[in-house]
Design a protein around this motif. Structure first.
Motif, short mmCIF file in Angstrom:
data_model
loop_
_atom_site.label_atom_id
_atom_site.label_comp_id
_atom_site.label_asym_id
_atom_site.label_seq_id
_atom_site.Cartn_x
_atom_site.Cartn_y
_atom_site.Cartn_z
N UNK A 193 0.76 -1.25 0.00
CA UNK A 193 0.00 0.00 0.00
C UNK A 193 0.79 1.30 0.00
N UNK A 194 1.96 1.32 0.62
CA UNK A 194 2.49 2.63 0.99
C UNK A 194 4.01 2.61 1.09
N UNK A 195 4.68 3.18 0.10
CA UNK A 195 6.14 3.22 0.13
C UNK A 195 6.65 4.09 1.28
N UNK A 196 5.92 5.15 1.62
CA UNK A 196 6.33 6.00 2.74
C UNK A 196 6.32 5.22 4.05
N UNK A 197 5.32 4.36 4.22
CA UNK A 197 5.27 3.51 5.41
C UNK A 197 6.42 2.52 5.39
N UNK A 198 6.73 1.97 4.21
CA UNK A 198 7.87 1.06 4.07
C UNK A 198 9.16 1.78 4.44
N UNK A 199 9.32 3.03 3.95
CA UNK A 199 10.50 3.83 4.29
C UNK A 199 10.60 4.02 5.81
N UNK A 200 9.45 4.27 6.43
CA UNK A 200 9.40 4.46 7.89
C UNK A 200 9.84 3.19 8.60
N UNK A 201 9.42 2.04 8.09
CA UNK A 201 9.80 0.76 8.69
C UNK A 201 11.31 0.54 8.58
N UNK A 202 11.90 0.94 7.46
CA UNK A 202 13.35 0.81 7.29
C UNK A 202 14.10 1.60 8.36
N UNK A 203 13.51 2.71 8.80
CA UNK A 203 14.15 3.56 9.81
C UNK A 203 13.78 3.14 11.24
N UNK A 204 12.60 2.56 11.40
CA UNK A 204 12.06 2.35 12.75
C UNK A 204 11.97 0.89 13.19
N UNK A 205 12.48 -0.04 12.39
CA UNK A 205 12.31 -1.45 12.74
C UNK A 205 12.91 -1.77 14.10
N UNK A 206 14.05 -1.15 14.43
CA UNK A 206 14.70 -1.43 15.71
C UNK A 206 13.82 -0.97 16.88
N UNK A 207 13.24 0.22 16.75
CA UNK A 207 12.35 0.73 17.80
C UNK A 207 11.12 -0.15 17.95
N UNK A 208 10.59 -0.64 16.83
CA UNK A 208 9.41 -1.51 16.88
C UNK A 208 9.73 -2.82 17.59
N UNK A 209 10.89 -3.39 17.28
CA UNK A 209 11.27 -4.65 17.91
C UNK A 209 11.56 -4.48 19.39
N UNK A 210 11.83 -3.26 19.79
CA UNK A 210 12.04 -2.97 21.21
C UNK A 210 10.82 -2.33 21.85
N UNK A 211 9.69 -2.39 21.12
CA UNK A 211 8.38 -1.98 21.63
C UNK A 211 8.35 -0.55 22.17
N UNK A 212 9.00 0.35 21.44
CA UNK A 212 8.90 1.75 21.81
C UNK A 212 7.44 2.18 21.65
N UNK A 213 6.84 2.67 22.72
CA UNK A 213 5.40 2.83 22.79
C UNK A 213 4.82 3.66 21.65
#
Length: 362
Positions: A193-213
């Motif tokens: 759906x969304x390349x911008x969201x994909x770009x965000x995931x490339x930058x934020x995957x570490x924070x997500x895996x560490x459950x940053x609220x």
């Protein structure tokens, strides 16, 4: 807390997203009003960790409370478990005024929804997903089902919950392996759906895996919005909703062949996404740079990107043909990315191309 609403022609329900939101008794009262009993359907792992939390949340309702516990694992997502659950309800003299609570991951959600759809011709249920995969995808949209030895999710119906309550607090006790598995469905949404969201995931995957609220709440909300928008347009997967199955026809073949539970669902889907991207690459409908970005992100997250060593390419085809999502006039139907942020449905791909793509993912 976020609140989304899934509005269909014949049914609508709220989706609540937040941290520790089960403590808000007004949410529970609104979805359990006039019910004679609550039946919690969960597995041993979740029950051990969170049963008291759930009991404390629901005791304000002063309703009869039962718990049905099943073993943990995809291998128990079968018709035998459905029969055991129905037997439990009958022995407890549960009538049509009960409400079932699906408290667990995708397996629990599918089992509970299926039981709710057939018990006394249909009763209410609520989804309280505890895994990332279920929170971003499986708990929304009304799909229920169990597996058959010859194919995944071959028995089931569409039966929507009365509400979905997504409490990110449950992710705190989720294993790293399960958390990583859930990220496959998150990446899937970015590709579709969304390349911008994909770009965000490339930058934020570490924070997500560490459950940053802040990041995990935004991620779940975004994925739920994607899912809701598709389900509203195509409730029963007649066409558009099919695009959500990116990687799933390959992934389901892996799960069915290797054995349910040997690969987590997200792990199999990650490999399937790679195979779909490789198929698109062979057909020259996606550039190699996008394929490499997809593979690299999956790897950075910790997801598998290589086909199982003990499964030959030609062993995929019989399962792919049986997959209920893939058949279109006798042909395998695949969802393929044309670029990050856009996919299309293809049903005229030769088997030799599919086999080559599987080999390229080995």
């Amino acid at each position: 807390m976020y609140e989304l609403n899934l509005k269909l022609k014949t049914h609508q329900y709220p989706i609540f997203i937040g941290n520790s939101i089960l403590q808000k008794s007004n949410i529970l009262r609104s979805v359990c009003i006039n019910k004679s009993a609550i039946v919690l359907v969960t597995n041993h792992t979740i029950s051990t960790l969170w049963k008291q939390y759930i009991i404390d949340a629901f005791k304000v309702l002063s309703i009869q409370f039962y718990e049905f516990v099943i073993p943990d694992g995809e291998e128990y997502k079968n018709i035998e478990t459905i029969e055991k659950c129905i037997t439990f309800l009958l022995k407890k003299n549960c009538n049509r005024d009960i409400i079932l609570i699906a408290f667990g991951g995708g397996v629990i959600g599918d089992i509970t929804g299926f039981v709710a759809s057939i018990y006394q011709r249909g009763v209410s249920y609520i989804q309280i997903p505890t895994t990332l995969l279920a929170q971003v995808d499986a708990s929304i949209g009304g799909k229920t089902g169990v597996n058959h030895t010859l194919g995944k999710n071959m028995l089931g119906v569409f039966w929507h919950p009365d509400a979905v309550i997504i409490d990110t607090n449950f992710l705190n006790t989720l294993s790293r392996k399960q958390l990583v598995s859930g990220m496959a469905e998150v990446v899937k949404y970015g590709i579709i759906f969304d390349e911008l969201f994909f770009n965000w995931l490339e930058k934020k995957y570490y924070e997500l895996l560490n459950l940053k609220k802040e990041d995990i709440l935004y991620c779940i909300k975004k994925c739920c919005e994607f899912k809701v928008n598709v389900v509203i347009k195509d409730e029963r997967e007649s066409y558009l909703r099919t695009i959500l199955n990116l990687g799933h026809t390959f992934g389901h073949a892996i799960e069915s062949y290797i054995g349910y539970g040997k690969y987590l669902h997200g792990e199999a889907i990650s490999i399937g996404i790679v195979m779909a991207a490789r198929t698109a690459e062979i057909l020259n409908i996606i550039n190699t740079v996008d394929v490499q970005r997809i593979i690299y992100l999956l790897k950075k997250i910790g997801l598998p990107t290589i086909a199982p060593k003990n499964m030959n390419p030609d062993e995929y085809i019989p399962y792919m043909i049986k997959d209920k999502k893939s058949i279109n006039n006798g042909k395998i139907r695949l969802i393929l990315p044309k670029k990050i942020g856009h996919v299309e449905i293809y049903s005229d791909i030769e088997n030799k191309i599919i086999l080559r793509a599987i080999s390229n993912a080995s």
